[in-house]
Scaffold this active site. Sequence first.
Site, short mmCIF file in Angstrom:
data_model
loop_
_atom_site.label_atom_id
_atom_site.label_comp_id
_atom_site.label_asym_id
_atom_site.label_seq_id
_atom_site.Cartn_x
_atom_site.Cartn_y
_atom_site.Cartn_z
N ILE A 280 8.89 -5.37 -15.38
CA ILE A 280 7.51 -5.06 -15.05
C ILE A 280 7.33 -4.88 -13.52
O ILE A 280 8.16 -5.36 -12.75
CB ILE A 280 6.55 -6.20 -15.50
CG1 ILE A 280 6.96 -7.54 -14.89
CG2 ILE A 280 6.44 -6.27 -16.98
CD1 ILE A 280 6.04 -8.71 -15.21
N GLY B 191 14.55 -8.04 -7.21
CA GLY B 191 13.73 -7.75 -6.03
C GLY B 191 13.58 -8.96 -5.14
O GLY B 191 14.38 -9.20 -4.23
N GLY C 162 0.81 -1.22 0.00
CA GLY C 162 0.00 0.00 0.00
C GLY C 162 0.84 1.27 0.00
O GLY C 162 0.41 2.31 0.51
N CYS D 105 1.99 0.40 -9.54
CA CYS D 105 1.64 -0.37 -8.33
C CYS D 105 0.23 -0.91 -8.49
O CYS D 105 -0.70 -0.14 -8.78
CB CYS D 105 1.73 0.53 -7.10
SG CYS D 105 1.23 -0.33 -5.60
C1 LIG Z 1 7.57 -6.35 -0.91
C2 LIG Z 1 7.61 -5.63 -2.23
C3 LIG Z 1 7.53 -4.25 -2.26
C4 LIG Z 1 7.57 -3.55 -3.49
N1 LIG Z 1 7.50 -2.19 -3.48
C5 LIG Z 1 7.59 -1.51 -4.67
C6 LIG Z 1 7.58 -0.09 -4.69
O1 LIG Z 1 7.56 0.58 -3.65
N2 LIG Z 1 7.63 0.53 -5.91
C7 LIG Z 1 7.70 -0.15 -7.10
O2 LIG Z 1 7.75 0.47 -8.17
N3 LIG Z 1 7.75 -1.51 -7.10
C8 LIG Z 1 7.68 -2.20 -5.92
N4 LIG Z 1 7.74 -3.57 -5.92
C9 LIG Z 1 7.85 -4.29 -7.22
C10 LIG Z 1 9.31 -4.66 -7.52
O3 LIG Z 1 10.13 -3.53 -7.64
C11 LIG Z 1 9.41 -5.50 -8.81
O4 LIG Z 1 8.90 -4.75 -9.91
C12 LIG Z 1 8.62 -6.79 -8.73
O5 LIG Z 1 8.69 -7.34 -7.44
C13 LIG Z 1 9.12 -7.83 -9.75
O6 LIG Z 1 10.49 -8.14 -9.55
P1 LIG Z 1 10.99 -9.40 -8.66
O7 LIG Z 1 10.27 -10.60 -9.17
O8 LIG Z 1 12.48 -9.43 -8.85
O9 LIG Z 1 10.61 -9.08 -7.24
C14 LIG Z 1 7.69 -4.28 -4.71
C15 LIG Z 1 7.78 -5.68 -4.67
C16 LIG Z 1 7.76 -6.36 -3.46
C17 LIG Z 1 7.86 -7.87 -3.46
#
Ligand SMILES: Cc1cc2nc3c(=O)[nH]c(=O)nc-3n(C[C@H](O)[C@H](O)[C@H](O)COP(=O)(O)O)c2cc1C
Length: 301
Positions: A186, A260, A72, A125
């Site tokens: 993405i 991430g 959120g 988001c």
């Molecule tokens: C716990 C959590 C918090 C995240 N917070 C943000 C955020 O604040 N802003 C954003 O653009 N993406 C946010 N993301 C998305 C990640 O930056 C990323 O786009 C997404 O998790 C896919 O990459 P991954 O599979 O390597 O995690 C968040 C993801 C997770 C799991």
Amino acid sequence: MASLSGEVGGIRMESPVMLAAGILGTTGASLRRAALAGAGAVVTKSVGVAPREGHRGPTVVQVEGGLLNAMGLPNPSYRNFQEEIDIGRGGGAPVVASIFGAGAEEFVEVATGLDADGFELNLSCPHAERLGAEIGCEACNVEAITRAVKEEVNVPVWVKLTPNVADVVGLGLAAERGGADGVVAINTLRAMAIDVESGMPILGNRFGGLSGPAIKPVAVRCVYDLASALEIPVIGVGGIASWEDAAEMMMAGARGVQVGTALGMVEGYGVFRSIAAGLSAYLDRKGIGMEELVGLARRAR
Ligand SMILES: Cc1cc2nc3c(=O)[nH]c(=O)nc-3n(C[C@H](O)[C@H](O)[C@H](O)COP(=O)(O)O)c2cc1C
């Protein structure tokens, strides 16, 4: 060893392997730590105009193939965030501030209120009302917000896109028209999990965003499509945990990658160096450079 340094979306970095937004990027200390651990650039948690507590818990749950989160957009407001960016810069890598807002005016207020090495516009988001993907799924909003921020700042601006649309390329082209220096693809996929004993959705917000290995094929497809249609660089994110994942994303056309979920689920901060070392060894073994790797799958027939 093959060199991995170069420019990604207008920002010079030693390695194309970056920390993704929102994962451990809440404090300056964690940004600095990721930079010292070898991240080529670090992206902060998204910050907005006003402080927000975020959704009620649980906000993160582990599911098959990754994580489901509905944080959120909790953040202390940009007014209380400059110090974290400055501490993060102590790690020696560029710090990209991820920012969000309810419209162009708010995005501009946050961007002009922060001193960072670049901005990543969170237009993606999937679980915050009237923010993120709710405005970022319309190409006209993406273009207008990008243009407004670009007019006011003199550092590179990246636009982070949502995959929860029929036409991600349309959003990428809108960012390009608005003057973006790169797109990031993405953000998470809208998803939910239900507890079968209680029959209740598990996340406090009911639905959230899926990340991790399960979304990698979706991310690779989005990057491939975007890189085929856009002139500006594409940065790939979604399920990257190993050098093979990063190589695949780059072959789809990504100029850089962000990590991430793997930070929490696999090997912590060591992931940046292990991906970079693996990529470099792969380039040596194949006798090619980064520029040949990027988009290889689009050139192959
Ligand atoms: C716990 C959590 C918090 C995240 N917070 C943000 C955020 O604040 N802003 C954003 O653009 N993406 C946010 N993301 C998305 C990640 O930056 C990323 O786009 C997404 O998790 C896919 O990459 P991954 O599979 O390597 O995690 C968040 C993801 C997770 C799991």
